[in-house]
Scaffold this motif. Structure first.
Motif, mmCIF file in Angstrom:
data_model
loop_
_atom_site.group_PDB
_atom_site.id
_atom_site.type_symbol
_atom_site.label_atom_id
_atom_site.label_comp_id
_atom_site.label_asym_id
_atom_site.label_seq_id
_atom_site.Cartn_x
_atom_site.Cartn_y
_atom_site.Cartn_z
ATOM 1 N N CYS A 1 -25.597 -4.231 -14.863
ATOM 2 C CA CYS A 1 -26.135 -2.914 -14.511
ATOM 3 C C CYS A 1 -25.098 -2.167 -13.671
ATOM 4 O O CYS A 1 -24.594 -2.697 -12.668
ATOM 5 C CB CYS A 1 -27.436 -3.060 -13.715
ATOM 6 N N ALA A 2 -24.780 -0.940 -14.065
ATOM 7 C CA ALA A 2 -23.757 -0.147 -13.394
ATOM 8 C C ALA A 2 -24.276 0.391 -12.067
ATOM 9 O O ALA A 2 -25.499 0.449 -11.834
ATOM 10 C CB ALA A 2 -23.330 1.001 -14.299
ATOM 11 N N PRO A 3 -23.389 0.805 -11.158
ATOM 12 C CA PRO A 3 -23.829 1.477 -9.932
ATOM 13 C C PRO A 3 -24.691 2.685 -10.276
ATOM 14 O O PRO A 3 -24.468 3.367 -11.273
ATOM 15 C CB PRO A 3 -22.509 1.892 -9.279
ATOM 16 N N GLY A 4 -25.676 2.935 -9.444
ATOM 17 C CA GLY A 4 -26.623 4.001 -9.733
ATOM 18 C C GLY A 4 -27.879 3.484 -10.400
ATOM 19 O O GLY A 4 -28.815 4.234 -10.651
ATOM 20 N N THR A 5 -27.905 2.171 -10.697
ATOM 21 C CA THR A 5 -29.085 1.532 -11.293
ATOM 22 C C THR A 5 -29.381 0.242 -10.542
ATOM 23 O O THR A 5 -28.581 -0.232 -9.740
ATOM 24 C CB THR A 5 -28.855 1.207 -12.780
ATOM 25 N N ARG A 6 -30.521 -0.333 -10.829
ATOM 26 C CA ARG A 6 -30.896 -1.621 -10.251
ATOM 27 C C ARG A 6 -31.434 -2.529 -11.354
ATOM 28 O O ARG A 6 -31.868 -2.068 -12.412
ATOM 29 C CB ARG A 6 -31.971 -1.444 -9.172
ATOM 30 N N LYS A 7 -31.377 -3.842 -11.100
ATOM 31 C CA LYS A 7 -31.862 -4.822 -12.066
ATOM 32 C C LYS A 7 -33.363 -5.021 -11.912
ATOM 33 O O LYS A 7 -33.873 -5.177 -10.809
ATOM 34 C CB LYS A 7 -31.145 -6.164 -11.856
#
Length: 549
Positions: free
Chosen positions: A450-456
């Motif tokens: 998951c890229a920065p700006g998102t969460r798992k």
């Protein structure tokens, strides 16, 4: 009926023990003037036969495989020590019985970690590492190559179940997820075999760890060959099959890797194995069978249409597992086990080079000496046992590579040494060829990062390695890959004179309005840049921001 390759391998093992004892008997520094005798039995990898043999060892018996006179008389007392068995399950049965009589048992191939339990198997030793170490090594290797999503298959036996249990525990500690874990034993119904094969074919994991015996894997690969998995799988093998020559014919396993016992050279062994004439072969039933099955002729005259051997047969021209001494990974542990017993006997009846030929001793005395042995074999391998009767765990990393002539062969590409500091146990020394002949490590993950700006967000009912990437809500930020949470924007990181407004409205991502924020912005990934642009558009009504976008 002709011998199969497994019988050739077994016979080679038996003759390797015979060779070792002859070598010991010819030495002047080890048991000088003492002649060791031997008796070799075939347990057929069956518990009942192994138990029967164990009772015979304890009570005295007639020799079975023997071409010398050293043990031609009926034995009236228990044997001093036992080398074997070559499989874990028969060894378990033998170890329980032999332990009751105090007879030391040194196995050359039984790897089940359960045999390290001195409470149940007090007189058991081995010259191969416990599967506790192999399981840890396999888990570390899977982690080393970045695989977090794998399948697993095992033998439904003591070897497979115990080894896989240790592996799954180690894999969990390394953060590895297992899509499926299936078991199979060769005597189970075909429907079970078909079900296991279909689970493997339908899986999304591209890496499969097979903690399985050679006999069980043969059935599984034959079933998978009927409809090979697509795309092909990256196979990870245990020592039971990763160096077994019979499996090199399965192209679906090209690129397989796994840990095997170190390759060895035993001077004089090849000459001993090949120094066999028809007259010598006739002295032993198993050697007669070797000769007749190798040359498709009869040493006892023409029988049932089979031609009589005419003397033109040349065993040196044969190419089969019996004559193959190129690696000796499974033979060297026999060499070490036999020497360990000889050193233990030497410690009981000898003082330096002076031995008491009339000395009597008990198996318990040999057992006590085995715990203390520490020597180096003639071919350079160190032998000693820890408090559990286990040796230091050292493996070679084996890779199945396609040679220039188009055939597959075993290539050593690295090693594993359990005595090294944590994180330094695995060493890669050569380029690995992966599935499909690729030189790039294959990927096997359930979900991409998951890229920065998102969460798992873990998918309900699935392992933690399977997740969705959820964009951070307005007013929150994550600035790391694979972040588990988004955090609120700290007010002090927002532009001046707007903190009160931002506290009551969504702000997406906050900025440092200084030189550092500009440098930080330039290095941020596209996802965060998009959030910054969104933030600027919202804030232009409150304050004109620097045009850095």
């Amino acid at each position: 009926m002709f011998l199969n390759s497994l019988s050739f391998l077994g016979l080679r093992s038996a003759r390797a023990m015979e060779f070792t004892i002859r070598e010991i008997n010819n030495r002047t520094d080890l048991l000088p003037g003492i002649t060791l005798g031997y008796q070799i039995y075939d347990s057929f990898s069956a518990v009942p036969m192994a138990a029967k043999v164990a009772f015979q060892f304890a009570n005295g018996m007639e020799p079975y495989f023997n071409v010398t006179d050293s043990c031609s008389k009926s034995v009236t007392a228990a044997v001093s020590a036992v080398v074997g068995d070559s499989n874990s399950t028969p060894s378990l049965g033998m170890a329980r019985l032999l332990g009751l009589f105090g007879i030391p048992q040194v196995s050359h191939y039984a790897t089940c970690a359960c045999l390290s339990d001195k409470g149940q198997y007090p007189t058991f030793f081995r010259t191969v590492p416990s599967d506790h170490h192999q399981a840890a090594a396999l888990a570390k290797m899977v982690k080393y190559f970045g695989w977090t999503w794998i399948g697993a298959v095992r033998s439904d036996s003591d070897y497979g179940n115990d080894g896989m249990a240790w592996f799954l525990k180690a894999a969990q500690e390394e953060g590895i997820c297992v899509e499926y874990s299936e078991s199979y034993y060769r005597t189970q119904p075909r429907s079970k075999l078909e079900r296991v094969a279909n689970v493997i074919r339908r899986s999304t994991a591209r890496v499969i760890v097979a903690f399985i015996s050679a006999g069980d894997l043969k059935f599984l690969l034959e079933e998978l060959a009927r409809q090979p998995p697509q795309p092909p799988l990256q196979w990870i093998g245990s020592e039971a099959w990763i160096t077994h020559p019979d499996f090199l014919k399965y192209n679906m396993c090209a690129g397989a890797i796994g840990f095997g016992f170190p390759r060895a050279v035993i001077p004089g062994l090849r000459e001993f194995l090949l120094d066999l004439s028809p007259a010598q072969a006739l002295k032993s039933a198993v050697l007669t069978e070797l000769w007749e099955n190798s040359f498709k002729c009869s040493l006892k005259g023409s029988v049932n249409g089979v031609r009589e051997c005419d003397g033109s047969e040349d065993i040196r021209a044969l190419q089969n597992p019996y004559t193959d001494t190129s690696q000796l990974r499974e033979i060297n542990p026999i060499y070490k086990a036999t020497y360990a017993i000889a050193h233990a006997i030497h410690g009981v009846i000898c003082n330096g080079t002076q031995c008491d030929k009339s000395a009597t001793f008990t198996p318990w005395q040999i057992f006590d000496q085995l715990k203390r042995v520490n020597f180096t074999t003639e071919n350079g391998f160190q032998v000693s046992f820890d408090s559990n009767g286990d040796p230091v765990a050292v493996y070679e990393l084996i890779n199945w590579q396609v040679m220039e002539n188009g055939t597959m062969d075993f290539t050593t590409v690295g090693s594993y040494d359990s005595s090294k500091p944590r994180g330094q146990e695995i060493r890669i020394s050569r380029t690995i060829t992966w599935v499909w002949g690729e030189t790039k490590v294959p990927r096997s993950v359930c979900s991409e990062s998951c890229a920065p700006g998102t969460r798992k967000a873990v998918q309900k009912g699935r392992p933690v390695c399977c997740y969705d990437c959820i964009p951070c809500a307005e007013g929150e930020i994550s600035n790391e890959t694979d972040s588990l949470n988004c955090v609120s924007c700290p007010p002090e990181f927002c532009p001046p004179n707007t903190q009160q407004d931002i506290a009551s409205q969504a702000c997406g991502v906050c900025l440092h309005v200084n030189l550092c924020s500009l440098v930080d912005y330039i290095s941020r990934p596209p996802t965060l840049q998009k959030n910054l642009k969104h933030y600027k558009e919202r804030m232009n009504t409150a304050r004109k921001l620097p045009d850095i976008l």
